[in-house]
Design a protein around this motif. Structure first.
Motif, short mmCIF file in Angstrom:
data_model
loop_
_atom_site.label_atom_id
_atom_site.label_comp_id
_atom_site.label_asym_id
_atom_site.label_seq_id
_atom_site.Cartn_x
_atom_site.Cartn_y
_atom_site.Cartn_z
N ASN A 1 0.83 -1.20 0.00
CA ASN A 1 0.00 0.00 0.00
C ASN A 1 0.87 1.26 0.00
N LYS A 2 0.78 2.02 -1.10
CA LYS A 2 1.66 3.20 -1.23
C LYS A 2 1.11 4.42 -0.49
N ASP A 3 -0.11 4.29 0.08
CA ASP A 3 -0.67 5.42 0.81
C ASP A 3 -0.25 5.43 2.28
N LEU A 4 0.64 4.51 2.64
CA LEU A 4 1.13 4.46 4.02
C LEU A 4 1.57 5.82 4.51
N LYS A 5 1.20 6.14 5.74
CA LYS A 5 1.64 7.40 6.32
C LYS A 5 2.94 7.15 7.08
N ILE A 6 4.01 7.81 6.63
CA ILE A 6 5.34 7.52 7.15
C ILE A 6 5.92 8.72 7.89
N LEU A 7 6.52 8.48 9.07
CA LEU A 7 7.22 9.55 9.80
C LEU A 7 8.72 9.33 9.69
N ILE A 8 9.43 10.38 9.23
CA ILE A 8 10.88 10.32 9.08
C ILE A 8 11.50 11.14 10.21
N VAL A 9 12.35 10.47 11.04
CA VAL A 9 12.96 11.19 12.17
C VAL A 9 14.48 11.20 12.02
#
Lengths: 128, 258
Positions: free
Chosen positions: A2-10
């Motif tokens: 699923n390319k709609d994944l909500k991703i957090l980059i830290v």
């Protein structure tokens, strides 16, 4: 996947966040947000309905290992897949991160192919 | 080595001679049962022993004193502490800023180029579909005139976008100018660090710590806590301790059941 994944980059370095964000976009993930350390990231994770966390280890304030432990300790977040992208390359540290429940570990400097491979591996395993 | 030993040999001979003289006198005093002389000579022997010890001690003290005085008088050390080290800190901070700027400049140019190229490929794709419709005689005359106008516009736009991409590439190249200036600054800092290292080695030698085996000192300094982030390792780092590539990391994780 699923390319709609909500991703957090830290990551504390804005250049590195930007590189990861661009690579993720190349892989088709456009729904990304950024935080500069664990302290900023944790409240975002708690309220932001994120699906995936990509974090550095060495950061001021709350570092990536502490963030990973906090995520695993929070019943609402404990199942979130976490990929560590870090310059920490000591075997001892990798073992510690694995023990703390990391889902993937990428050492800097890395390539787009490695990042893609690790992300795919994480989600393939989760789907099983 | 032999040259260093010589003065000591001379001194021992001189001392031995002094002891022998006293002992001969002591011997004859004992034979003549001269108690007062015996006591005097024993006293002299003790003094002789003490004075040679004090002499050695005095020489050592003088050496240490001279070394410390010379070290303290070294104006370069004050200069290093007051000027060179703060200057090096500034330089390193400047390098961080400069490389950060260059990275952002490069990424901005790359991102803009990607946007342009994405736009061009979308346009070209749409045009290609219409073009194959035309070749299959699926377009009406009005539709063809419209397509022909679009193609003309597309050619113009490719020319314009091409020069945009070109200037972004130039921007990326120019952004690499940080390497020259930061490289020179890093070399200056390395030279300074080397000088400080030499001074510190001298200080350690003066304080007599030089005898502590180097390995022990290194071991003491490197008591590490695995949970603490340490940042990047040098490529030359110990392979037993450091995973030098992503392959090593993957192998290690696989051995842990990942």
């Amino acid at each position: 996947m699923n390319k709609d994944l909500k991703i957090l980059i830290v990551d504390d370095f804005s250049t590195m966040r930007r590189i990861i964000k661009n690579l993720l976009r190349e892989l088709g993930f456009n729904n990304t947000s950024e935080a500069d350390d664990g302290q900023t990231a944790l409240p975002m994770l708690k309220t932001g309905k994120f699906d995936f966390l990509v974090t550095d280890w060495n950061m001021p304030g709350m570092d990536g290992l502490a963030l990973l432990k906090s995520v695993r300790a929070d019943p609402n977040l404990s199942n979130m897949p976490v990929l560590m992208v870090t310059a920490e390359a000591k075997r001892e540290q990798i073992v510690i991160a694995a023990g703390a429940g990391v889902n993937g570990y990428v050492v800097k400097p890395f390539t787009a192919i490695t990042l893609n491979e690790k992300i795919e591996k994480i989600f393939n395993r989760l789907e099983k | 080595m032999n040259n260093e030993d010589k003065p000591e040999v001379v001194e021992i001979t001189y001392l031995t001679q002094a002891y022998m003289n006293r002992l001969q006198s002591l011997n004859s005093a004992i034979e003549s049962k001269d108690e007062e002389t015996i006591i005097n000579i024993v006293g002299e022997l003790t003094t002789l022993r003490e004075s040679s010890l004090y002499q050695e001690l005095g020489m050592l003290t003088r050496e240490i004193h001279d070394s410390i005085t010379n070290f303290g008088n070294d104006e370069r050390i004050a200069q290093l502490a007051n000027e060179d080290i703060p200057d090096a800190k500034e330089r390193l901070n400047f390098i961080v800023t400069k490389t950060d700027e260059a990275a952002h400049r490069t990424m901005t140019a790359a991102e803009e180029t990607m946007t342009v190229m994405d736009g061009l490929s979308v346009e070209a794709d749409a045009m290609r579909k219409r073009w194959s419709q035309f070749r299959n005689r699926e377009l009406s005359k009005t539709e063809f005139i419209l397509l022909s106008d679009e193609i003309t516009q597309f050619f113009e736009s490719v020319g314009l976008q091409g020069s945009t991409v070109n200037s972004q590439m130039t921007e990326i190249m120019l952004a690499q100018d940080y390497q020259d200036i930061t490289g020179q600054m890093i070399k200056q800092v390395v030279t300074m660090v080397k000088e400080v290292e030499e001074k510190l080695v001298r200080l350690v030698a003066i304080s007599g710590l030089a005898d502590v085996p180097a390995a022990v000192k290194k071991e003491e300094a490197k008591v590490s806590n695995g949970e603490k982030a340490e940042g990047p390792q040098l490529p030359s780092a110990d392979k037993e301790v450091v995973a030098s590539s992503q392959g090593d990391v993957d192998d290690l994780l696989a051995s842990l059941g990942f």
